[in-house]
Design a protein around this motif. Structure first.
Motif, PDB file in Angstrom:
ATOM      1  N   ILE A 103      37.677  52.718 -30.751  1.00  0.00           N
ATOM      2  CA  ILE A 103      36.413  52.136 -30.270  1.00  0.00           C
ATOM      3  C   ILE A 103      35.225  52.855 -30.912  1.00  0.00           C
ATOM      4  O   ILE A 103      34.300  52.222 -31.428  1.00  0.00           O
ATOM      5  CB  ILE A 103      36.317  52.233 -28.730  1.00  0.00           C
ATOM      6  N   LYS A 104      35.266  54.179 -30.893  1.00  0.00           N
ATOM      7  CA  LYS A 104      34.154  54.981 -31.425  1.00  0.00           C
ATOM      8  C   LYS A 104      33.932  54.743 -32.920  1.00  0.00           C
ATOM      9  O   LYS A 104      32.811  54.875 -33.422  1.00  0.00           O
ATOM     10  CB  LYS A 104      34.426  56.465 -31.188  1.00  0.00           C
ATOM     11  N   SER A 105      35.006  54.389 -33.633  1.00  0.00           N
ATOM     12  CA  SER A 105      34.893  54.183 -35.079  1.00  0.00           C
ATOM     13  C   SER A 105      33.971  53.012 -35.415  1.00  0.00           C
ATOM     14  O   SER A 105      33.467  52.914 -36.532  1.00  0.00           O
ATOM     15  CB  SER A 105      36.278  53.958 -35.702  1.00  0.00           C
ATOM     16  N   TYR A 106      33.740  52.136 -34.434  1.00  0.00           N
ATOM     17  CA  TYR A 106      32.843  50.984 -34.636  1.00  0.00           C
ATOM     18  C   TYR A 106      31.410  51.281 -34.189  1.00  0.00           C
ATOM     19  O   TYR A 106      30.579  50.374 -34.130  1.00  0.00           O
ATOM     20  CB  TYR A 106      33.386  49.760 -33.893  1.00  0.00           C
ATOM     21  N   LYS A 107      31.146  52.550 -33.869  1.00  0.00           N
ATOM     22  CA  LYS A 107      29.789  52.991 -33.492  1.00  0.00           C
ATOM     23  C   LYS A 107      29.281  52.310 -32.212  1.00  0.00           C
ATOM     24  O   LYS A 107      28.099  51.994 -32.091  1.00  0.00           O
ATOM     25  CB  LYS A 107      28.777  52.750 -34.625  1.00  0.00           C
ATOM     26  N   VAL A 108      30.204  52.065 -31.278  1.00  0.00           N
ATOM     27  CA  VAL A 108      29.808  51.585 -29.947  1.00  0.00           C
ATOM     28  C   VAL A 108      30.305  52.598 -28.918  1.00  0.00           C
ATOM     29  O   VAL A 108      31.080  53.504 -29.239  1.00  0.00           O
ATOM     30  CB  VAL A 108      30.384  50.182 -29.634  1.00  0.00           C
ATOM     31  N   LYS A 109      29.850  52.442 -27.687  1.00  0.00           N
ATOM     32  CA  LYS A 109      30.248  53.375 -26.630  1.00  0.00           C
ATOM     33  C   LYS A 109      31.636  53.019 -26.097  1.00  0.00           C
ATOM     34  O   LYS A 109      32.043  51.856 -26.121  1.00  0.00           O
ATOM     35  CB  LYS A 109      29.219  53.361 -25.506  1.00  0.00           C
ATOM     36  N   ALA A 110      32.321  54.065 -25.596  1.00  0.00           N
ATOM     37  CA  ALA A 110      33.699  53.888 -25.126  1.00  0.00           C
ATOM     38  C   ALA A 110      33.837  54.317 -23.677  1.00  0.00           C
ATOM     39  O   ALA A 110      33.264  55.326 -23.252  1.00  0.00           O
ATOM     40  CB  ALA A 110      34.646  54.705 -26.002  1.00  0.00           C
ATOM     41  N   GLY A 111      34.607  53.539 -22.927  1.00  0.00           N
ATOM     42  CA  GLY A 111      34.870  53.884 -21.535  1.00  0.00           C
ATOM     43  C   GLY A 111      36.324  53.639 -21.179  1.00  0.00           C
ATOM     44  O   GLY A 111      37.039  52.910 -21.878  1.00  0.00           O
ATOM     45  N   VAL A 112      36.740  54.249 -20.077  1.00  0.00           N
ATOM     46  CA  VAL A 112      38.102  54.055 -19.570  1.00  0.00           C
ATOM     47  C   VAL A 112      38.015  53.622 -18.112  1.00  0.00           C
ATOM     48  O   VAL A 112      37.245  54.196 -17.332  1.00  0.00           O
ATOM     49  CB  VAL A 112      38.947  55.340 -19.693  1.00  0.00           C
ATOM     50  N   ALA A 113      38.797  52.609 -17.772  1.00  0.00           N
ATOM     51  CA  ALA A 113      38.883  52.131 -16.388  1.00  0.00           C
ATOM     52  C   ALA A 113      40.166  52.648 -15.747  1.00  0.00           C
ATOM     53  O   ALA A 113      41.208  52.744 -16.414  1.00  0.00           O
ATOM     54  CB  ALA A 113      38.861  50.606 -16.356  1.00  0.00           C
ATOM     55  N   LEU A 114      40.054  52.964 -14.458  1.00  0.00           N
ATOM     56  CA  LEU A 114      41.205  53.422 -13.680  1.00  0.00           C
ATOM     57  C   LEU A 114      41.432  52.485 -12.505  1.00  0.00           C
ATOM     58  O   LEU A 114      40.533  52.260 -11.694  1.00  0.00           O
ATOM     59  CB  LEU A 114      40.967  54.840 -13.158  1.00  0.00           C
ATOM     60  N   ASN A 115      42.634  51.952 -12.407  1.00  0.00           N
ATOM     61  CA  ASN A 115      43.001  51.144 -11.249  1.00  0.00           C
ATOM     62  C   ASN A 115      43.039  52.017  -9.992  1.00  0.00           C
ATOM     63  O   ASN A 115      43.144  53.259 -10.091  1.00  0.00           O
ATOM     64  CB  ASN A 115      44.365  50.493 -11.469  1.00  0.00           C
ATOM     65  N   PRO A 116      42.983  51.408  -8.805  1.00  0.00           N
ATOM     66  CA  PRO A 116      42.952  52.203  -7.573  1.00  0.00           C
ATOM     67  C   PRO A 116      44.068  53.251  -7.450  1.00  0.00           C
ATOM     68  O   PRO A 116      43.824  54.349  -6.946  1.00  0.00           O
ATOM     69  CB  PRO A 116      43.057  51.140  -6.471  1.00  0.00           C
ATOM     70  N   ALA A 117      45.266  52.932  -7.928  1.00  0.00           N
ATOM     71  CA  ALA A 117      46.399  53.861  -7.764  1.00  0.00           C
ATOM     72  C   ALA A 117      46.485  54.921  -8.858  1.00  0.00           C
ATOM     73  O   ALA A 117      47.322  55.826  -8.784  1.00  0.00           O
ATOM     74  CB  ALA A 117      47.714  53.079  -7.706  1.00  0.00           C
ATOM     75  N   THR A 118      45.628  54.830  -9.883  1.00  0.00           N
ATOM     76  CA  THR A 118      45.700  55.765 -11.013  1.00  0.00           C
ATOM     77  C   THR A 118      44.830  56.991 -10.758  1.00  0.00           C
ATOM     78  O   THR A 118      43.631  56.868 -10.515  1.00  0.00           O
ATOM     79  CB  THR A 118      45.227  55.076 -12.313  1.00  0.00           C
ATOM     80  N   PRO A 119      45.416  58.192 -10.802  1.00  0.00           N
ATOM     81  CA  PRO A 119      44.647  59.410 -10.525  1.00  0.00           C
ATOM     82  C   PRO A 119      43.612  59.721 -11.610  1.00  0.00           C
ATOM     83  O   PRO A 119      43.822  59.422 -12.792  1.00  0.00           O
ATOM     84  CB  PRO A 119      45.716  60.518 -10.492  1.00  0.00           C
ATOM     85  N   VAL A 120      42.521  60.324 -11.200  1.00  0.00           N
ATOM     86  CA  VAL A 120      41.472  60.772 -12.126  1.00  0.00           C
ATOM     87  C   VAL A 120      42.037  61.792 -13.116  1.00  0.00           C
ATOM     88  O   VAL A 120      41.610  61.861 -14.274  1.00  0.00           O
ATOM     89  CB  VAL A 120      40.296  61.378 -11.322  1.00  0.00           C
ATOM     90  N   GLU A 121      42.995  62.555 -12.681  1.00  0.00           N
ATOM     91  CA  GLU A 121      43.613  63.609 -13.498  1.00  0.00           C
ATOM     92  C   GLU A 121      44.101  63.085 -14.855  1.00  0.00           C
ATOM     93  O   GLU A 121      44.120  63.821 -15.846  1.00  0.00           O
ATOM     94  CB  GLU A 121      44.797  64.205 -12.718  1.00  0.00           C
ATOM     95  N   THR A 122      44.460  61.799 -14.909  1.00  0.00           N
ATOM     96  CA  THR A 122      45.036  61.235 -16.148  1.00  0.00           C
ATOM     97  C   THR A 122      44.052  61.235 -17.310  1.00  0.00           C
ATOM     98  O   THR A 122      44.466  61.111 -18.459  1.00  0.00           O
ATOM     99  CB  THR A 122      45.536  59.793 -15.918  1.00  0.00           C
ATOM    100  N   ILE A 123      42.743  61.330 -17.023  1.00  0.00           N
ATOM    101  CA  ILE A 123      41.760  61.302 -18.119  1.00  0.00           C
ATOM    102  C   ILE A 123      41.041  62.641 -18.297  1.00  0.00           C
ATOM    103  O   ILE A 123      40.101  62.735 -19.086  1.00  0.00           O
ATOM    104  CB  ILE A 123      40.727  60.168 -17.924  1.00  0.00           C
TER     105      ILE A 123
END
Length: 218
Positions: A103-123
């Motif tokens: 994503i970053k290689s295209y010079k745009v901003k990048a984000g990650v979404a987490l589903n309700p059951a996915t822990p914050v620790e994963t990112i």
């Protein structure tokens, strides 16, 4: 100060540009573009062609939320269509770091979404590479769902993790957010608020947006 990101999933698709212009004219900063493939989530929405057609007439930040499998195959298409921010799901990416770098290689901003059951620790270990984290406060796939209250501590945990690493990362929340509960998520640390049904289905979009801002002004 929060940023509002109306979700076009709740707009009238027969009058899409008209609805989008209403929220732009009311001062909303982002347009949240829900992209669903019928595989990762049980719904199908829209693709790059619709995004490209809107881009010509809309000045808001285009925030593409890719609820799709194999997102790497489509990142360039959404960038070319005019998206400013691409958000992928942690659960859909086998090599998340590589996808973020793509994503970053295209010079745009990048984000990650987490589903309700996915822990914050994963990112935790890629947080420094992100511009935004999206905490889903419903299970993705459909608009109009009820806010999951247990996501409040998760937002707080993410906020603490960002501060502990001394990072400048936005926290976006999406799902069941209304003027009546926006204060809770903002108090927990969110600063980019996605709202679909609460805005597009309201009797007075301008007044609803004012109410969101007033209630979020802690």
């Amino acid at each position: 100060m929060i940023k509002l990101a109306p979700s076009i999933l709740a707009a009238d698709f027969a009058r899409l540009l008209e609805d989008v212009k209403k929220v732009e004219n009311a001062g909303c900063e982002y347009l949240h573009i829900d992209v669903m493939d019928g595989h990762f989530v049980p719904n199908i929405t829209l693709g790059p062609a619709i995004v490209k057609s809107l881009r010509k007439d809309v000045g808001m930040v285009f925030d593409a939320h890719l609820m799709i499998e194999n997102p790497d195959n489509y990142i360039k298409e959404f960038v070319d269509a005019g998206c400013d921010l691409i958000v992928v799901h942690e659960e859909a990416c086998r090599h998340l770091h590589r996808t973020i770098q793509n994503i970053k290689s295209y010079k745009v901003k990048a984000g990650v979404a987490l589903n309700p059951a996915t822990p914050v620790e994963t990112i935790k270990h890629i947080l420094k590479d992100l511009d935004m984290v999206l905490i889903m406060t419903v299970n993705p796939g459909f608009g109009g769902q009820s806010f999951i209250e247990s996501m409040i501590p998760k937002i707080e945990e993410l906020k603490n993790m960002i501060e502990s690493q001394n990072l400048n990362v936005d926290i976006q929340v999406d799902g069941g957010i209304k003027p009546e509960n926006v204060d809770k998520v903002v108090k927990a640390g969110a600063n980019v608020i996605v709202a679909g049904s609460a805005i597009f289905n309201s009797d007075n979009i301008n007044e609803t947006i004012k109410q969101f801002r007033k209630n979020a002004d802690l």
